[in-house]
Write a protein that holds these residues in place. Structure first.
Motif, PDB file in Angstrom:
ATOM      1  N   TYR A 141      -1.663  -3.636   5.270  1.00 61.01           N
ATOM      2  CA  TYR A 141      -1.862  -3.127   3.673  1.00 61.01           C
ATOM      3  C   TYR A 141      -0.907  -3.128   2.840  1.00 61.01           C
ATOM      4  O   TYR A 141       0.261  -2.888   3.359  1.00 61.01           O
ATOM      5  N   LEU A 152       2.323  -0.840   3.537  1.00 56.04           N
ATOM      6  CA  LEU A 152       2.005   0.452   3.958  1.00 56.04           C
ATOM      7  C   LEU A 152       2.563   0.459   5.371  1.00 56.04           C
ATOM      8  O   LEU A 152       2.684  -0.346   6.322  1.00 56.04           O
ATOM      9  N   SER A 184       1.864   7.937   1.393  1.00 62.27           N
ATOM     10  CA  SER A 184       1.539   6.423   0.786  1.00 62.27           C
ATOM     11  C   SER A 184       1.032   6.814  -0.592  1.00 62.27           C
ATOM     12  O   SER A 184       1.396   6.086  -1.661  1.00 62.27           O
ATOM     13  N   GLU A 204      -8.083   2.298  -2.613  1.00 58.68           N
ATOM     14  CA  GLU A 204      -7.405   2.220  -1.711  1.00 58.68           C
ATOM     15  C   GLU A 204      -8.406   1.623  -0.250  1.00 58.68           C
ATOM     16  O   GLU A 204      -9.305   2.247   0.065  1.00 58.68           O
ATOM     17  N   GLY A 239      -4.205   4.266   5.395  1.00 56.88           N
ATOM     18  CA  GLY A 239      -3.444   5.085   4.272  1.00 56.88           C
ATOM     19  C   GLY A 239      -3.035   6.376   4.855  1.00 56.88           C
ATOM     20  O   GLY A 239      -3.030   6.681   5.837  1.00 56.88           O
ATOM     21  N   THR A 276       5.022  -3.384  -5.649  1.00 58.16           N
ATOM     22  CA  THR A 276       4.263  -3.825  -4.489  1.00 58.16           C
ATOM     23  C   THR A 276       4.969  -3.168  -3.224  1.00 58.16           C
ATOM     24  O   THR A 276       6.300  -3.236  -3.148  1.00 58.16           O
ATOM     25  N   TRP A 280       0.304  -2.058  -1.085  1.00 52.92           N
ATOM     26  CA  TRP A 280       0.103  -1.594  -2.507  1.00 52.92           C
ATOM     27  C   TRP A 280       0.353  -2.442  -3.575  1.00 52.92           C
ATOM     28  O   TRP A 280       1.419  -3.204  -3.600  1.00 52.92           O
ATOM     29  N   THR A 311      -4.973  -1.230  -2.628  1.00 57.81           N
ATOM     30  CA  THR A 311      -4.299  -1.656  -1.400  1.00 57.81           C
ATOM     31  C   THR A 311      -5.355  -2.923  -1.099  1.00 57.81           C
ATOM     32  O   THR A 311      -6.512  -2.737  -0.999  1.00 57.81           O
TER      33      THR A 311
END
Length: 258
Positions: free
Chosen positions: A250, A197, A34, A122, A30, A194, A252, A150
């Motif tokens: 990953y 990352l 982000s 996350e 992360g 969506t 979101w 995430t």
């Protein structure tokens, strides 16, 4: 997360896990950029929002949420050592008045029904499972409230056997982005956005800071087989990401409760 011998991160002693991951800012991939992008993607967050950061770790996201939104954020984690770090970090960041902590197992939360405007998580929902987490946490979110998590995700339909075997052992529920969107909709959310990352959320923000942390950790536990295996586990995971990052990452998942 697992190593060549297919050890899961959950196979390691919890005290060692906490000690190791408490020494780095982030307990998973992360970045501040982000996190901010995800915050911006949620419309009309106000200082009146009640937010829960589930699986908060040492609170990097908790602190940023409190700073950016001015809302009240409850940091929830199973490990008291992490929550003590959250309190310290909130104090240092000047947001202790906005941050509270709750020691709880995310699989057995006893939060008030429809009491939250936003659930944040996350790199942690895998502990309960993506689909189960979306379903169970839905009860705590008010109608038209939001969720942002995430989740490790396959970015292609086909991938090399080595990386598929690794993740199927570590996290069998790992799925494609398209399938996860369907799961989200079935759990009662309208998908807002969506976002995959960037790779530096893994490398610069998560794996690279571990290099010095690993040196210190092994100096503290030079003859501890479990500590040595934990470090080996993390190094192997970093090597696999460098080799196979085009196949997974990953993502979101940001949704609004219907």
């Amino acid at each position: 997360m697992s190593n060549q011998k297919n050890n899961s991160i959950h196979d390691f002693d919890f005290s060692l896990i906490c000690e190791y991951f408490s020494s780095i800012k982030r307990q998973g991939p992360g970045s501040e950029a982000s996190t901010l992008e995800a915050i911006i993607a949620i419309p009309a967050i106000t200082p009146n929002f009640k937010i829960a950061d589930i699986g908060c770790g040492t609170g990097s996201s908790t602190i940023q949420l409190a700073k950016e939104t001015k809302a009240s954020v409850q940091a929830i984690d199973l490990f008291p050592d992490f929550l003590n770090k959250v309190k310290q970090n909130a104090e240092l960041a000047g947001v202790s008045d906005k941050v509270s902590t709750l020691q709880a197992d995310m699989t057995q939360l006893s939060l008030e029904k429809e009491s939250l405007d936003l659930i944040w998580s996350e790199g942690a929902i895998y502990n309960i499972g993506f689909e189960k987490g979306l379903q169970e946490w839905n009860h705590f979110i008010r109608k038209n409230g939001y969720i942002a998590v995430t989740e490790s995700t396959w970015l292609t339909d086909a991938r090399p056997a080595e990386i598929e075997s690794f993740w199927m052992d570590a996290y069998p529920e790992m799925d494609t982005l398209e399938h996860n969107i369907t799961k989200m909709e079935k759990a009662g959310y309208r998908v807002i956005n969506t976002m995959v990352l960037p790779n530096d959320c893994w490398t610069k923000e998560f794996y690279e800071p571990q290099m010095n942390a690993q040196k210190v950790f092994l100096e503290r536990h030079p003859d501890d087989f479990t500590a040595i295996e934990l470090v080996k586990n993390q190094r192997h995971e970093a090597e696999l990401f460098a080799k196979y990052n085009s196949f997974y990452g990953y993502v979101w998942y940001i949704g609004q409760k219907i």
